[in-house]
Design an enzyme around this catalytic site. Structure first.
Site, PDB file in Angstrom:
ATOM      1  N   VAL A 283      13.322  35.563  30.751  1.00  0.00           N
ATOM      2  CA  VAL A 283      13.255  34.119  30.516  1.00  0.00           C
ATOM      3  C   VAL A 283      13.960  33.373  31.651  1.00  0.00           C
ATOM      4  CG1 VAL A 283      13.994  32.251  29.011  1.00  0.00           C
ATOM      5  CG2 VAL A 283      13.094  34.354  28.045  1.00  0.00           C
ATOM      6  N   ALA A 284      15.109  33.907  32.038  1.00  0.00           N
ATOM      7  CA  ALA A 284      15.891  33.218  33.058  1.00  0.00           C
ATOM      8  C   ALA A 284      15.237  33.332  34.439  1.00  0.00           C
ATOM      9  CB  ALA A 284      17.298  33.794  33.108  1.00  0.00           C
ATOM     10  N   ILE A 286      12.068  33.977  35.304  1.00  0.00           N
ATOM     11  CA  ILE A 286      10.712  33.485  35.552  1.00  0.00           C
ATOM     12  C   ILE A 286      10.759  31.960  35.738  1.00  0.00           C
ATOM     13  CG2 ILE A 286       8.467  33.118  34.474  1.00  0.00           C
ATOM     14  CD1 ILE A 286       8.815  35.919  33.303  1.00  0.00           C
ATOM     15  N   ASP A 330      -5.789  -1.844  60.066  1.00  0.00           N
ATOM     16  CA  ASP A 330      -6.404  -3.141  60.368  1.00  0.00           C
ATOM     17  C   ASP A 330      -5.373  -4.017  61.046  1.00  0.00           C
ATOM     18  OD1 ASP A 330      -8.749  -2.515  59.213  1.00  0.00           O
ATOM     19  OD2 ASP A 330      -8.357  -3.512  57.309  1.00  0.00           O
ATOM     20  N   ASP A 638     -10.169  -2.995  53.496  1.00  0.00           N
ATOM     21  CA  ASP A 638     -10.171  -3.888  52.348  1.00  0.00           C
ATOM     22  C   ASP A 638     -11.574  -4.204  51.831  1.00  0.00           C
ATOM     23  OD1 ASP A 638     -10.860  -5.371  54.538  1.00  0.00           O
ATOM     24  OD2 ASP A 638      -9.110  -6.676  54.500  1.00  0.00           O
ATOM     25  N   ASP A 642     -15.718  -0.694  53.904  1.00  0.00           N
ATOM     26  CA  ASP A 642     -14.640   0.176  54.375  1.00  0.00           C
ATOM     27  C   ASP A 642     -14.519   1.433  53.517  1.00  0.00           C
ATOM     28  OD1 ASP A 642     -13.893  -1.500  56.410  1.00  0.00           O
ATOM     29  OD2 ASP A 642     -12.420  -2.584  55.214  1.00  0.00           O
ATOM     30  N   ASN A 704      17.615  32.626  40.711  1.00  0.00           N
ATOM     31  CA  ASN A 704      16.948  33.679  39.951  1.00  0.00           C
ATOM     32  C   ASN A 704      17.129  35.047  40.603  1.00  0.00           C
ATOM     33  OD1 ASN A 704      16.142  31.774  38.223  1.00  0.00           O
ATOM     34  ND2 ASN A 704      13.990  31.777  38.794  1.00  0.00           N
ATOM     35  N   THR A 735      23.148  25.541  34.426  1.00  0.00           N
ATOM     36  CA  THR A 735      23.522  25.616  35.839  1.00  0.00           C
ATOM     37  C   THR A 735      22.311  25.484  36.759  1.00  0.00           C
ATOM     38  OG1 THR A 735      25.090  27.222  35.030  1.00  0.00           O
ATOM     39  CG2 THR A 735      25.028  26.883  37.394  1.00  0.00           C
ATOM     40  N   ASP A 736      21.165  25.967  36.299  1.00  0.00           N
ATOM     41  CA  ASP A 736      19.986  25.849  37.150  1.00  0.00           C
ATOM     42  C   ASP A 736      19.305  24.499  36.973  1.00  0.00           C
ATOM     43  OD1 ASP A 736      20.548  28.368  37.849  1.00  0.00           O
ATOM     44  OD2 ASP A 736      18.754  29.305  37.030  1.00  0.00           O
TER      45      ASP A 736
HETATM   46  P1  ATP Z   1      -9.311  -6.939  60.934  1.00  0.00           P
HETATM   47  O1  ATP Z   1     -10.406  -5.942  61.029  1.00  0.00           O
HETATM   48  O2  ATP Z   1      -8.114  -6.585  61.715  1.00  0.00           O
HETATM   49  O3  ATP Z   1      -9.002  -7.404  59.570  1.00  0.00           O
HETATM   50  P2  ATP Z   1     -10.842  -9.290  61.480  1.00  0.00           P
HETATM   51  O4  ATP Z   1     -10.386 -10.207  60.401  1.00  0.00           O
HETATM   52  O5  ATP Z   1     -11.052  -9.882  62.823  1.00  0.00           O
HETATM   53  O6  ATP Z   1      -9.842  -8.163  61.776  1.00  0.00           O
HETATM   54  P3  ATP Z   1     -13.340  -9.166  60.179  1.00  0.00           P
HETATM   55  O7  ATP Z   1     -12.863  -9.821  58.946  1.00  0.00           O
HETATM   56  O8  ATP Z   1     -14.341  -8.082  60.109  1.00  0.00           O
HETATM   57  O9  ATP Z   1     -12.148  -8.565  60.989  1.00  0.00           O
HETATM   58  O10 ATP Z   1     -13.904 -10.313  61.099  1.00  0.00           O
HETATM   59  C1  ATP Z   1     -14.613 -10.057  62.274  1.00  0.00           C
HETATM   60  C2  ATP Z   1     -14.801 -11.327  63.042  1.00  0.00           C
HETATM   61  O11 ATP Z   1     -15.610 -12.250  62.296  1.00  0.00           O
HETATM   62  C3  ATP Z   1     -13.509 -12.062  63.310  1.00  0.00           C
HETATM   63  O12 ATP Z   1     -12.895 -11.629  64.482  1.00  0.00           O
HETATM   64  C4  ATP Z   1     -13.975 -13.485  63.426  1.00  0.00           C
HETATM   65  O13 ATP Z   1     -14.436 -13.756  64.742  1.00  0.00           O
HETATM   66  C5  ATP Z   1     -15.146 -13.563  62.484  1.00  0.00           C
HETATM   67  N1  ATP Z   1     -14.757 -14.130  61.188  1.00  0.00           N
HETATM   68  C6  ATP Z   1     -13.754 -13.751  60.406  1.00  0.00           C
HETATM   69  N2  ATP Z   1     -13.696 -14.476  59.292  1.00  0.00           N
HETATM   70  C7  ATP Z   1     -14.703 -15.353  59.350  1.00  0.00           C
HETATM   71  C8  ATP Z   1     -15.202 -16.365  58.470  1.00  0.00           C
HETATM   72  N3  ATP Z   1     -14.640 -16.636  57.312  1.00  0.00           N
HETATM   73  N4  ATP Z   1     -16.275 -17.070  58.889  1.00  0.00           N
HETATM   74  C9  ATP Z   1     -16.870 -16.800  60.046  1.00  0.00           C
HETATM   75  N5  ATP Z   1     -16.457 -15.863  60.898  1.00  0.00           N
HETATM   76  C10 ATP Z   1     -15.390 -15.133  60.576  1.00  0.00           C
END
Ligand code: ATP
Length: 896
Positions: A283-284, A286, A330, A638, A642, A704, A735-736
């Protein structure tokens, strides 16, 4: 599906009445409470949970514990009541400890699940707020965008290029285009209800608003219970390896125990004693509790990570984190603050400055040092107006300061327009937005179709300037509409680059009047033959703490790579500010990646620090290339696109604030604050947790080995039993157990981030751990036996006294050795008082040992007698040997 008939057939206006809600303001909080009482929470019922009682009893189903209980029964039948009761008490205590450990692990995992529970944007009392998905009720108005999972069954009342993937319900993986028109058809399958969005399905494109028609088990998802997600296995590689190792260890321990018993019987010990000694030793020895302690250590580590804003969604990630050798992050929002302010405007060949800070709509427009009125130039006025029209952001004020609701890029453009005195309200009286092609990272632009008061329509587009330049054929220049000649193009490119060199994120604005009668149905049609109006350049300052984090990662052998959709020059400028770029660093752009195979990328990937103007699909290629070079990759993301890269990465990291549901679901780590520094913190914790697990594995196994060897050697030397069974069980439990738990909470060693990442295939006993277990364990066994022999001879063969001395030596040797386990190098490498849990565990183990030795009622139970004070010198001296004998080698070699 009778449920939905009436809703999909209804025109939008009837819906409001029939669901007793308000499309402008949503439900009131009181109404929500009332409806929740009626409909319950918006949750799918889960399978039965294990009750506490069941969990408690499950602690005793372990084979070895059953053997022990059986043995106790035998000893009870033989009239050894004290032994029987004492062993029962120890088994119970062990059970309780196991129970509490498992409960704690379970609870913290549950809490973790709740932290990463899905959230929904809902309109309540006139405000859009984020609530947990389970809080929504029928009649709620919810909104969603690309990457979101729909929170409940919903009838759409607004759809902008909305596409939803419904495979969870229909099995069909091609996304369905959605609209709001009623469908007058009573017998429809789910896949044909184009004006409905169902719980659990996924928005792949566009955005929408809908009114909730059913929640919880009444949803289409709730009705197909067998589709409920099954729980994922949460075993980490280490746990799996330990389970396999456990089998070998059990077998070895059993064999050695059998050897002890057989030799003991041959040497003339009586059967009953040897049977008991064997059972107790098994027991101890294992390490059946090891996997449980590992789980506890992992879950405690996970809680520590939460305090540093990192949520681990999949337990194995805790270990993988410690192996990470590349972080692909990013830029926007993760390395920078995502607080954008327009500081430069370019239009018609002229560059203007804009003063002011943050989102406060106060500032001046500057021509050099001279303040100018923006309405003095038509093209500037248009640049600002269009920037505000093609824009969703809203500026709010909480009394003290302005804050933004929406995308920071759009917020910056909104604020710039407001600085020129433009307001949404006044624009709304002049223009009506009739259609929208939402932004996506692939196209890098967005467009709206606008109608003015004369009924004239035009397209307004904003987006990445290099992209807009490609789809424009004219430009407003010198207040005239001009053909976009090569010379003018060059002019624009120069302006873009000059902004980018100042680390400005640049957005271009363009437009196109629509001929009467033409109406682009697709973005490809709308976003071509445009007239360029100008550029807006905005700062997005780096997060101040990231520079230091990048430096620390470098020290820890972890390469940091910036991945961004932004312009290469902007990205390079920011990378420079963050200390990412070296002279050898490469900057690769999306178009270059298009032309490269994964193999070609492999050749250069390790030298590349910045990937600019990339689309999400490039991320997967980057992950693969690094992995093929043998790296363990952490990749952030995000958006909905992605997800494949996040999934493919060894550690997929999603943003907690800006991340979509799909990104979070694909990830194993979520950053609550979207901050790069948090990834570094999680890696640091990951490394520490792994080291701590190694520490208590080392401690427990060495203990052990010591326990088995002292018994084995005694039998081989034809000595009496050096320890009685109950003493062995005591050592095993007190103790263990306690110090091992405390080792799991050990603070990280200072140099944990100065080492190279651990190799993922590294075995549990790597880096000298196996040798340490055997050598220290061997010595613990030897010194215990020596103490026993010396005491046995010195005390004219008083067995009980010698056994008590052996017991004390074993306990002391382990309690000293535990401090050695805290470092790979030496017992002196760290301050022994640093881990207060360990100090507490050691002191309480010592006190308990003294009570067992000196408190008469317990003396009967534990077969002990009071030890002479002078003998403590011998005990302590011998007990120190297994730890201190290695000191010499520490000074010659840094590690053993
Ligand atoms: P990361 O990838 O670091 O988040 P990012 O924000 O530049 O960077 P995206 O969100 O893919 O990446 O945007 C790509 C490009 O699109 C930007 O560099 C910008 O020129 C353009 N963009 C970003 N947001 C808008 C928006 N709301 N309307 C129009 N163009 C945009």
């Amino acid at each position: 599906m009778r449920n939905y008939m009436k809703f999909h057939e209804m025109p939008v206006d009837d819906l409001e009445r029939s669901l007793a809600t308000n499309f402008e303001r949503g439900l009131s909080n009181d109404e929500v409470k009332k409806r929740r009482k009626q409909h319950g929470y918006n949750e799918l019922e889960e399978g039965e949970k294990q009750s506490a009682l069941l969990l408690f009893f499950s602690q005793f189903k372990d084979f070895m514990v059953l053997v022990l209980l059986g043995a106790t029964l035998i000893s009870g039948l033989l009239g050894e009541y004290v032994d029987a009761i004492a062993i029962m008490a120890i088994v119970l205590l062990n059970g309780f400890l196991g129970f509490f450990q498992e409960r704690k692990a379970e609870k913290s995992l549950q809490a973790l699940k709740e932290l990463s529970a899905p959230q929904v944007m809902v309109l309540r009392d006139g405000d859009w707020i984020k609530v947990l998905s389970k809080e929504i009720v029928p009649g709620d108005i919810i909104r969603f965008g690309a990457g979101d999972r729909i929170g409940a069954d919903t009838r759409l009342i607004e759809a902008k290029s909305l596409e939803i993937e419904e495979s969870a319900l229909t099995g069909e993986s091609v996304p369905v285009e959605k609209n709001v028109a009623p469908i007058r058809e009573s017998k429809l399958s789910i896949g044909d209800m184009y004006n409905m969005a169902f719980m659990g399905t996924l928005v792949t494109r566009g955005s929408g608003v809908g009114v909730v028609v059913s929640t919880g088990m009444k949803t289409a998802m709730g009705q197909i219970a067998d589709l409920l997600q099954s729980a994922e296995s949460t075993m980490t590689p280490l746990q799996r390896r330990l389970e396999e190792l456990g089998k070998i260890l059990i077998l070895t321990a059993l064999l050695l125990t059998a050897l002890v018993v057989v030799v003991g019987i041959i040497q003339g010990h009586d059967l009953y004693t040897m049977f008991f000694a064997g059972v107790s030793l098994a027991v101890a020895a294992i390490p059946e509790g090891l996997p449980a302690i590992v789980t506890v250590a992992l879950s405690l580590g996970v809680q520590k990570m939460i305090k540093r804003n990192a949520i681990v969604r999949k337990l194995p990630a805790v270990e993988t984190l410690g192996c990470a050798s590349v972080i692909c992050s990013d830029k926007t929002g993760t390395m920078t603050q995502n607080k954008m302010t327009v500081t430069k405007l370019w239009s018609g060949g002229k560059m203007w400055g804009v003063s002011g800070q943050g989102y406060e709509p106060a500032g001046e427009f500057l021509d050099g040092d001279r303040s100018v009125q923006p309405n003095s130039e038509k093209s500037f006025q248009q640049l600002l107006t269009f920037g505000m029209l093609c824009n969703h952001a809203e500026l709010k004020n909480d009394g003290d300061h302005y804050y933004l609701d929406g995308d920071p890029t759009e917020g910056a453009m909104l604020v710039a327009a407001m600085k020129a005195g433009l307001t949404r309200k006044s624009l709304k009286t002049q223009f009506k937005i009739v259609h929208e092609f939402p932004f996506d990272s692939e196209r890098k632009m967005m467009s709206v179709i606008v109608e003015d008061r004369n009924g004239k329509k035009f397209v307004v587009t904003k987006g990445a300037p290099d992209v807009l330049l490609k789809v424009s054929d004219s430009i407003l220049y010198d207040n005239k509409l001009q053909y976009l000649s090569e010379a003018l193009r060059k002019n624009v490119v120069q302006a873009i680059e000059s902004m980018a060199e100042q680390a400005l994120r640049t957005i271009a604005v363009a437009f196109k009047p629509l001929q009467t009668g033409t109406y682009p149905l697709h973005e490809m049609e709308a976003e071509k033959d445009l007239t360029l109006v100008g550029l807006q350049g905005m700062i997005d300052p780096p997060r101040p703490e990231v520079r230091e984090a990048v430096k620390q990662c470098k020290k820890a052998g972890i390469q940091t790579v910036m991945i961004t959709g932004d312009h290469a020059i902007t990205a390079r400028a920011i990378a420079k500010q963050l200390g990412l770029l070296t002279n050898q660093s490469l900057v690769l752009e999306g178009y270059q990646l298009n032309d490269m195979s994964v193999e070609e990328l492999e050749e250069v990937v390790e030298k590349t620090t910045v990937f600019a103007r990339v689309s999400p699909e490039h991320k997967l290629k980057i992950v693969k290339a690094f992995q093929n070079r043998g790296h363990i990759v952490a990749m952030t993301g995000d958006g909905v696109n992605d997800a494949p890269a996040i999934k493919a990465a060894d550690i997929g990291v999603a943003m907690g604030i800006t991340g979509t549901d799909v990104a979070k679901e694909a990830s194993s780590l979520v950053l609550l604050d979207d901050n790069f520094t948090t990834i570094k913190a999680a890696i640091e914790e990951g490394r520490n947790i792994y080291e701590n697990i190694r520490k208590f594995i080392r401690y427990l196994l060495a203990s052990n080995v010591g326990e088995i060897l002292v018994m084995l050697f005694a039998m081989l030397l034809a000595l009496p039993l050096p320890l009685v069974p109950i003493q062995i069980l005591w050592v095993n439990l007190v103790t263990d157990g306690l110090p091992a738990m405390a080792l799991g909470l050990d603070p990280s060693e200072e140099d944990v981030m100065n080492r190279k990442p651990r190799h993922p295939k590294e075995g549990v006993f790597a880096r000298g751990l196996g040798w340490k277990v055997v050598s220290r364990g061997f010595l613990i066994g030897i010194v215990t036996l020596m103490a026993f022999m010396i005491a046995y001879q010195g005390q004219t063969e008083n067995l009980k006294y010698a056994q008590t001395v052996a017991f004390a030596t074993l306990v002391m040797a382990q309690l000293i050795h535990v401090f050695d386990c805290r470092s790979d190098t030496s017992v002196f490498a760290r301050n022994p008082f640093e881990n207060k849990y360990l100090v507490g565990a050691v002191i309480s183990s010592l006190i308990l040992m003294l009570i067992v030795i000196y408190y008469p009622p317990l003396q009967t139970v534990f077969h002990t007698v009071a030890i002479d004070v002078k003998d403590w010198l011998l005990i302590t001296g011998l007990a120190a040997i297994p730890t201190f004998v290695w000191m010499g080698s520490h000074f010659t070699r840094k590690s053993v």
